[in-house]
Motif scaffolding. Structure first.
Motif, PDB file in Angstrom:
ATOM      1  N   ILE A 192       0.595  -1.208  -0.185  1.00 20.49           N
ATOM      2  CA  ILE A 192      -0.003  -0.020  -0.091  1.00 20.49           C
ATOM      3  C   ILE A 192       0.706   1.231  -0.020  1.00 20.49           C
ATOM      4  CG2 ILE A 192      -1.650   1.330   1.302  1.00 20.49           C
ATOM      5  CD1 ILE A 192      -2.715  -1.280   2.408  1.00 20.49           C
ATOM      6  N   LEU A 193       1.896   1.178   0.839  1.00 19.98           N
ATOM      7  CA  LEU A 193       2.966   2.426   0.933  1.00 19.98           C
ATOM      8  C   LEU A 193       3.583   2.619  -0.382  1.00 19.98           C
ATOM      9  CD1 LEU A 193       4.547   2.577   4.412  1.00 19.98           C
ATOM     10  CD2 LEU A 193       2.884   3.850   3.484  1.00 19.98           C
ATOM     11  N   LEU A 194       4.094   1.446  -1.108  1.00 17.92           N
ATOM     12  CA  LEU A 194       4.770   1.584  -2.595  1.00 17.92           C
ATOM     13  C   LEU A 194       3.888   2.066  -3.459  1.00 17.92           C
ATOM     14  CD1 LEU A 194       7.197   0.920  -4.399  1.00 17.92           C
ATOM     15  CD2 LEU A 194       6.202  -1.294  -4.491  1.00 17.92           C
ATOM     16  N   TYR A 241      -0.588   5.361 -17.637  1.00 20.89           N
ATOM     17  CA  TYR A 241      -0.212   4.173 -17.547  1.00 20.89           C
ATOM     18  C   TYR A 241       0.629   3.951 -16.184  1.00 20.89           C
ATOM     19  CZ  TYR A 241       3.335   0.365 -18.122  1.00 20.89           C
ATOM     20  OH  TYR A 241       4.163  -0.788 -17.781  1.00 20.89           O
ATOM     21  N   TYR A 242       1.257   5.083 -15.792  1.00 22.00           N
ATOM     22  CA  TYR A 242       1.996   4.930 -14.592  1.00 22.00           C
ATOM     23  C   TYR A 242       0.842   5.110 -13.337  1.00 22.00           C
ATOM     24  CZ  TYR A 242       5.785   6.506 -17.447  1.00 22.00           C
ATOM     25  OH  TYR A 242       6.980   6.638 -18.064  1.00 22.00           O
ATOM     26  N   ILE A 243      -0.073   5.857 -13.484  1.00 25.64           N
ATOM     27  CA  ILE A 243      -1.226   5.625 -12.412  1.00 25.64           C
ATOM     28  C   ILE A 243      -1.749   4.406 -12.320  1.00 25.64           C
ATOM     29  CG2 ILE A 243      -3.161   6.752 -11.847  1.00 25.64           C
ATOM     30  CD1 ILE A 243      -2.417   9.504 -12.944  1.00 25.64           C
ATOM     31  N   HIS A 244      -2.089   3.846 -13.548  1.00 25.53           N
ATOM     32  CA  HIS A 244      -2.755   2.610 -13.486  1.00 25.53           C
ATOM     33  C   HIS A 244      -1.853   1.451 -12.804  1.00 25.53           C
ATOM     34  CE1 HIS A 244      -5.689   3.731 -16.981  1.00 25.53           C
ATOM     35  NE2 HIS A 244      -5.789   4.317 -15.718  1.00 25.53           N
ATOM     36  N   LEU A 245      -0.379   1.575 -13.182  1.00 25.47           N
ATOM     37  CA  LEU A 245       0.387   0.585 -12.704  1.00 25.47           C
ATOM     38  C   LEU A 245       0.411   0.857 -11.117  1.00 25.47           C
ATOM     39  CD1 LEU A 245       2.521  -1.550 -12.864  1.00 25.47           C
ATOM     40  CD2 LEU A 245       4.303   0.265 -13.143  1.00 25.47           C
ATOM     41  N   LEU A 250      -1.422  -0.920  -5.459  1.00 25.45           N
ATOM     42  CA  LEU A 250      -2.183  -0.570  -4.385  1.00 25.45           C
ATOM     43  C   LEU A 250      -3.287  -1.567  -4.062  1.00 25.45           C
ATOM     44  CD1 LEU A 250      -2.192   2.060  -2.362  1.00 25.45           C
ATOM     45  CD2 LEU A 250      -4.026   2.682  -3.736  1.00 25.45           C
ATOM     46  N   SER A 251      -3.855  -2.110  -5.093  1.00 19.32           N
ATOM     47  CA  SER A 251      -4.962  -3.103  -5.200  1.00 19.32           C
ATOM     48  C   SER A 251      -4.476  -4.398  -4.459  1.00 19.32           C
ATOM     49  CB  SER A 251      -5.491  -3.355  -6.304  1.00 19.32           C
ATOM     50  OG  SER A 251      -6.205  -2.090  -6.699  1.00 19.32           O
ATOM     51  N   LEU A 255      -6.054  -6.421  -1.433  1.00 16.57           N
ATOM     52  CA  LEU A 255      -6.619  -7.634  -1.396  1.00 16.57           C
ATOM     53  C   LEU A 255      -5.699  -8.549  -0.391  1.00 16.57           C
ATOM     54  CD1 LEU A 255      -6.808  -7.986  -5.428  1.00 16.57           C
ATOM     55  CD2 LEU A 255      -8.555  -7.975  -3.730  1.00 16.57           C
ATOM     56  N   PHE A 256      -4.585  -8.312   0.064  1.00 11.54           N
ATOM     57  CA  PHE A 256      -3.740  -8.869   1.061  1.00 11.54           C
ATOM     58  C   PHE A 256      -4.688  -8.501   2.381  1.00 11.54           C
ATOM     59  CE2 PHE A 256       0.169  -9.847  -1.149  1.00 11.54           C
ATOM     60  CZ  PHE A 256       0.166 -11.233  -0.807  1.00 11.54           C
ATOM     61  N   LYS A 257      -4.993  -7.242   2.690  1.00 12.56           N
ATOM     62  CA  LYS A 257      -5.565  -6.819   3.712  1.00 12.56           C
ATOM     63  C   LYS A 257      -6.585  -7.757   4.172  1.00 12.56           C
ATOM     64  CE  LYS A 257      -3.128  -3.511   5.865  1.00 12.56           C
ATOM     65  NZ  LYS A 257      -2.663  -3.699   7.055  1.00 12.56           N
ATOM     66  N   ILE A 258      -7.470  -7.942   3.001  1.00 14.93           N
ATOM     67  CA  ILE A 258      -9.037  -8.448   3.393  1.00 14.93           C
ATOM     68  C   ILE A 258      -8.973 -10.239   2.969  1.00 14.93           C
ATOM     69  CG2 ILE A 258     -10.201  -6.486   2.688  1.00 14.93           C
ATOM     70  CD1 ILE A 258     -10.815  -7.372   0.098  1.00 14.93           C
TER      71      ILE A 258
END
Length: 265
Positions: A192-194, A241-245, A250-251, A255-258
């Protein structure tokens, strides 16, 4: 209101000498959650006059939608405390098992029918306090409108869940599960931080509305340039492209959190 009850419970927990007040603490938390639901319900009529209110410099955005889910979460938490904070598991006493007696009766420990049958949360004063920390993180997360507030709200909620997972500290399975949850939670926080750092580097803002606006502009700008025959590349850093990456990374953390598939293992 939640912060007020948290501070009062922290002081009460530090000053008390008896360790059999967990049921009393649970009653206090239940009444405060009901009061919080009432306050949120009253604020719905104020917020419905507008599209919402930005608070704390835009870190949070309060709307009727967020308040509705806050009421839902507070009511569900009250019901959960009713089911888990008064009687141990697999023990049913007919004359005491109703809501009125749960909220008004006095339980004298070691002199009742539930002697030596109490679950461990009855001897842990912090049980209701941890629940409140989780609820405060959830309430803040629903209204978060900035990457900073999103991360802080998730961590505030997660730390309480780590402790609840290891509440039965004499159980090997509980300790193992809580440690695994803590390590994977730390790993997901890194993702998430990355992702948040990449979003900030490529967009120059941590506000979710600002990121959405920049992403939309970066998609529309090439079409505008082709129509106007403009060859400027000043929006190159805002390539979607950078924002989607960054959003993909972040996703993965979320997904790890939940514990969503395929990260549930």
């Amino acid at each position: 209101m939640i912060i007020t009850i948290l501070s009062h419970l922290l002081v009460a927990n530090a000053l008390t000498l008896r360790k059999d007040k967990s049921i009393l603490f649970s009653r206090i938390v239940m009444f405060c959650l009901i009061l919080n639901s009432y306050l949120a319900y009253n604020n719905l009529f104020v917020l419905c006059l507008d599209k919402g209110i930005g608070i704390y410099g835009g870190l949070f955005h309060v709307t009727p939608f967020t308040h509705t889910f806050n009421i839902f979460m507070l009511v569900i938490t009250t019901i959960i405390l009713t089911l888990t904070s008064f009687f141990p598991r697999k023990v049913y006493i007919k004359q005491l098992s109703n809501v009125k007696n749960l909220l008004t009766s006095q339980f004298i420990y070691n002199k009742t029918k539930i002697i030596n049958k109490m679950a461990q949360q009855f001897r842990i004063l912090e049980y209701s306090l941890i629940i409140l920390f989780v609820i405060s993180g959830g309430v803040l997360l629903m209204s978060a409108s900035d990457l900073v507030s999103v991360f802080l709200s998730i961590e505030l909620q997660s730390y309480g869940l780590y402790i609840i997972s290891t509440l039965y500290r004499d159980s090997e399975q509980a300790t193992k599960g809580g440690l695994t949850y803590f390590l994977l939670g730390g790993l997901s926080s890194c993702f998430i931080l990355l992702g948040s750092a990449l979003l900030y580097v490529n967009s120059g803002t941590t506000n979710l509305d600002g990121i959405y606006l920049i992403s939309s502009i970066s998609i529309v700008l090439p079409d505008i340039n082709s129509v106007l025959h403009v060859t400027s590349n000043y929006m190159l850093w805002y390539d979607s492209y950078y924002i989607h990456l960054s959003l993909i990374i972040l996703s993965v953390g979320f997904l790890f959190k939940i514990s969503a598939a395929p990260f549930h293992f």
